[in-house]
Design an enzyme around this catalytic site. Structure first.
Site, PDB file in Angstrom:
ATOM      1  N   ASP A  74       0.871  -1.186   0.000  1.00 18.85           N
ATOM      2  CA  ASP A  74       0.000   0.000   0.000  1.00 18.85           C
ATOM      3  C   ASP A  74       0.905   1.232   0.000  1.00 18.85           C
ATOM      4  O   ASP A  74       1.054   1.936   0.997  1.00 18.85           O
ATOM      5  CB  ASP A  74      -0.924   0.006   1.204  1.00 18.85           C
ATOM      6  CG  ASP A  74      -2.065   1.017   1.055  1.00 18.85           C
ATOM      7  OD1 ASP A  74      -2.065   1.756   0.042  1.00 18.85           O
ATOM      8  OD2 ASP A  74      -2.935   1.074   1.936  1.00 18.85           O
ATOM      9  N   CYS A  77       0.398   4.867   1.797  1.00 14.13           N
ATOM     10  CA  CYS A  77      -0.676   4.834   2.793  1.00 14.13           C
ATOM     11  C   CYS A  77      -0.357   5.835   3.898  1.00 14.13           C
ATOM     12  O   CYS A  77       0.799   6.002   4.286  1.00 14.13           O
ATOM     13  CB  CYS A  77      -0.806   3.432   3.374  1.00 14.13           C
ATOM     14  SG  CYS A  77      -2.204   3.256   4.491  1.00 14.13           S
ATOM     15  N   HIS A 163      -8.306   0.759   6.931  1.00 12.25           N
ATOM     16  CA  HIS A 163      -8.595   2.118   6.485  1.00 12.25           C
ATOM     17  C   HIS A 163      -9.916   2.595   7.100  1.00 12.25           C
ATOM     18  O   HIS A 163     -10.834   1.811   7.303  1.00 12.25           O
ATOM     19  CB  HIS A 163      -8.673   2.177   4.955  1.00 12.25           C
ATOM     20  CG  HIS A 163      -7.351   1.888   4.305  1.00 12.25           C
ATOM     21  ND1 HIS A 163      -7.246   1.512   2.988  1.00 12.25           N
ATOM     22  CD2 HIS A 163      -6.086   1.918   4.787  1.00 12.25           C
ATOM     23  CE1 HIS A 163      -5.971   1.325   2.682  1.00 12.25           C
ATOM     24  NE2 HIS A 163      -5.251   1.564   3.774  1.00 12.25           N
ATOM     25  N   HIS A 180      -7.857   7.642   6.874  1.00 13.97           N
ATOM     26  CA  HIS A 180      -6.676   6.789   6.696  1.00 13.97           C
ATOM     27  C   HIS A 180      -6.854   5.970   5.422  1.00 13.97           C
ATOM     28  O   HIS A 180      -7.791   5.186   5.312  1.00 13.97           O
ATOM     29  CB  HIS A 180      -6.550   5.857   7.912  1.00 13.97           C
ATOM     30  CG  HIS A 180      -5.507   4.791   7.774  1.00 13.97           C
ATOM     31  ND1 HIS A 180      -5.621   3.565   8.388  1.00 13.97           N
ATOM     32  CD2 HIS A 180      -4.330   4.758   7.099  1.00 13.97           C
ATOM     33  CE1 HIS A 180      -4.566   2.817   8.106  1.00 13.97           C
ATOM     34  NE2 HIS A 180      -3.772   3.522   7.323  1.00 13.97           N
ATOM     35  N   ASN A 271       3.761   4.736   4.803  1.00  9.57           N
ATOM     36  CA  ASN A 271       4.380   3.632   4.055  1.00  9.57           C
ATOM     37  C   ASN A 271       5.027   4.264   2.829  1.00  9.57           C
ATOM     38  O   ASN A 271       4.381   4.392   1.786  1.00  9.57           O
ATOM     39  CB  ASN A 271       3.342   2.612   3.564  1.00  9.57           C
ATOM     40  CG  ASN A 271       2.828   1.693   4.643  1.00  9.57           C
ATOM     41  OD1 ASN A 271       3.222   1.802   5.794  1.00  9.57           O
ATOM     42  ND2 ASN A 271       1.946   0.786   4.278  1.00  9.57           N
ATOM     43  N   HIS A 326       3.321   4.908  13.492  1.00 10.11           N
ATOM     44  CA  HIS A 326       2.203   5.273  12.607  1.00 10.11           C
ATOM     45  C   HIS A 326       0.851   4.960  13.214  1.00 10.11           C
ATOM     46  O   HIS A 326      -0.187   5.263  12.632  1.00 10.11           O
ATOM     47  CB  HIS A 326       2.335   4.567  11.260  1.00 10.11           C
ATOM     48  CG  HIS A 326       1.805   3.160  11.215  1.00 10.11           C
ATOM     49  ND1 HIS A 326       2.110   2.208  12.155  1.00 10.11           N
ATOM     50  CD2 HIS A 326       0.983   2.548  10.317  1.00 10.11           C
ATOM     51  CE1 HIS A 326       1.515   1.065  11.835  1.00 10.11           C
ATOM     52  NE2 HIS A 326       0.830   1.243  10.738  1.00 10.11           N
ATOM     53  N   GLY A 327       0.844   4.315  14.379  1.00  8.57           N
ATOM     54  CA  GLY A 327      -0.423   3.967  15.001  1.00  8.57           C
ATOM     55  C   GLY A 327      -0.188   3.138  16.247  1.00  8.57           C
ATOM     56  O   GLY A 327       0.920   3.109  16.799  1.00  8.57           O
ATOM     57  N   ALA A 328      -1.236   2.446  16.686  1.00  9.56           N
ATOM     58  CA  ALA A 328      -1.114   1.606  17.864  1.00  9.56           C
ATOM     59  C   ALA A 328      -0.345   0.329  17.540  1.00  9.56           C
ATOM     60  O   ALA A 328       0.429  -0.166  18.351  1.00  9.56           O
ATOM     61  CB  ALA A 328      -2.500   1.258  18.413  1.00  9.56           C
ATOM     62  N   LYS A 396     -15.764   2.268   8.356  1.00 13.09           N
ATOM     63  CA  LYS A 396     -14.767   1.282   7.950  1.00 13.09           C
ATOM     64  C   LYS A 396     -15.099   0.772   6.542  1.00 13.09           C
ATOM     65  O   LYS A 396     -16.228   0.797   6.096  1.00 13.09           O
ATOM     66  CB  LYS A 396     -14.776   0.087   8.910  1.00 13.09           C
ATOM     67  CG  LYS A 396     -14.433   0.429  10.341  1.00 13.09           C
ATOM     68  CD  LYS A 396     -12.991   0.853  10.513  1.00 13.09           C
ATOM     69  CE  LYS A 396     -12.034  -0.312  10.332  1.00 13.09           C
ATOM     70  NZ  LYS A 396     -10.643   0.057  10.686  1.00 13.09           N
TER      71      LYS A 396
END
Length: 397
Positions: A74, A77, A163, A180, A271, A326-328, A396
């Site tokens: 991706d 992303c 996403h 996202h 990414n 970039h996140g959890a 989502k």
């Protein structure tokens, strides 16, 4: 928190995660990366976990080479977010209509627009460079040329997996819009093509992991990959910008009386590849599951669909190649999450959030992710928190 150094074959592995908490598969991937002859540095973010091809949450700095699998499929992303003039007092008690309007305006899952979006007709969308961007599609790999029509219709669509599109509140009750997504199917097609090319090159035979095949500077294959890579990264940026414009249009219509205004949009890839200079050396820095966090850079670090997210500002830590998480980060695979959790668990863990609560998104349940607060706490020397957000609507794919 500062980093922990773990020995690596060519370079030390600098970890902002607790090495003892990282699954064996991910640690082996990191050790494999550290064997590459071209590597000059490796930083590991606190959301690190095993990934296809290369570890998610890794920052790989190489001289004269780039690994396409370390970017991922991706390409580009990332995240976009914007604060609005709305507050919690402007919101209706039932947010289901707002979620429906968002889903109607922005295709989700494998959906796409019936006709390509025309940015010139969108409120405030910056169209400079748009025609040149599409003209450059003629220069991408022949293997994906037949995908142009689909790519044009997918521009401005969400996709699936992790996403999302969210309507959030910060701690002062200001409303934020967040989303996202990446380069959709065209980015995956380009990535798969070039990963396949790289794996067949002579210099990659005998690597400890065939997924770490690289392109080397000043070769036709590297030139072709860089061309397609940077085009796909731009596609991803446009994709998020169009979705954000569509999202803002929904909000304007839903809250007409409030005459909503928007701050400048914050946007960041997580990414991607960037050309950067460290210690007097020009390097290709690959961030797979990591954002740029140079001094003053704004970034977005999301949690899961029920736990909230953070807007951050980079501190410019060069030991991490100016990066942050970039996140959890997942703590279990999608299949493991589906085995462990039920739709009832999903309902409980997303209480108070207007979102899907069916079996199709159980793999995205908050319990499948690491606690976002812990992830933020482990990188206090990489970023400072600007705002903490909590979603009240989550769309989502």
């Amino acid at each position: 928190m500062s980093y922990v150094e773990v020995p690596g074959a060519k370079v030390p592995i600098r970890m902002w995660a607790d090495p003892a908490s990282v699954e064996d598969g991910a640690m082996q991937q990191l050790r494999n990366v550290a064997t590459l002859p071209w590597i000059k540095g490796l930083a590991v973010m606190p959301d690190v976990h095993y990934g296809k091809g290369a570890t998610v949450g890794s920052v790989i700095a190489m001289h004269g080479a780039v690994c396409p699998a370390a970017v991922g499929v991706d390409i580009g992303c990332g995240m976009s977010a914007v604060r609005t003039s709305l507050t919690a007092n402007d919101l209706p008690g039932d947010l289901s209509r707002l979620r429906s309007r968002i889903e109607a305006a922005i295709p989700v899952g494998r959906g796409m627009h019936d006709d390509p979006v025309e940015p010139g007709r969108m409120h405030g969308f910056p169209t400079a460079g748009w025609d040149d961007f599409w003209a450059r599609f003629d220069g991408v790999a022949e293997a994906v040329k037949f995908r142009q029509g689909r790519a044009a219709k997918q521009m401005g669509s969400l996709g699936s997996g992790n996403h999302f599109i969210e309507f959030c509140l910060d701690e002062s009750d200001s409303v934020w819009l967040m989303l996202h997504s990446g380069s959709r199917n065209i980015g995956k097609e380009l990535a798969d093509h070039h990963i396949g090319v790289a794996q067949k090159l002579p210099h990659n035979q005998g690597l400890v992991d065939r997924d770490l095949a690289v392109f080397i500077a000043d070769t036709p294959q590297m030139g072709a990959y860089r061309n397609d890579l940077f085009w796909a990264q731009e596609y991803a940026k446009y994709n998020r910008a169009i979705m954000m414009s569509l999202f803002q249009d929904v909000v304007r219509k839903e809250f007409k009386k409030a005459r909503v205004t928007f701050d400048p949009v914050i946007s960041c890839h997580h990414n991607y590849v960037s050309e950067e200079r460290y210690e007097g050396m020009d390097l290709l820095v690959t961030r797979k599951g990591a954002i740029r966090a140079g001094s003053g850079d704004y970034g977005i670090i999301p949690g899961s669909m029920g736990t909230g997210s953070y807007i951050v500002k980079g501190l410019g830590n060069e030991k991490a190649f100016n990066s942050a998480s970039h996140g959890a980060g997942r703590k279990m695979s999608r299949s493991a999450a589906k085995r462990r959790f039920s739709t009832r668990d999903l309902e409980e863990q997303t209480q108070g959030v207007e979102c899907r609560k069916d079996s199709g998104v159980v793999d995205e349940i908050p319990g499948a992710y690491k606690p976002i607060e812990q992830v933020i706490d482990r990188q206090r020397d990489l970023v400072e928190v600007v705002a903490k957000l909590k979603q009240v609507v989550c769309v989502k794919g």
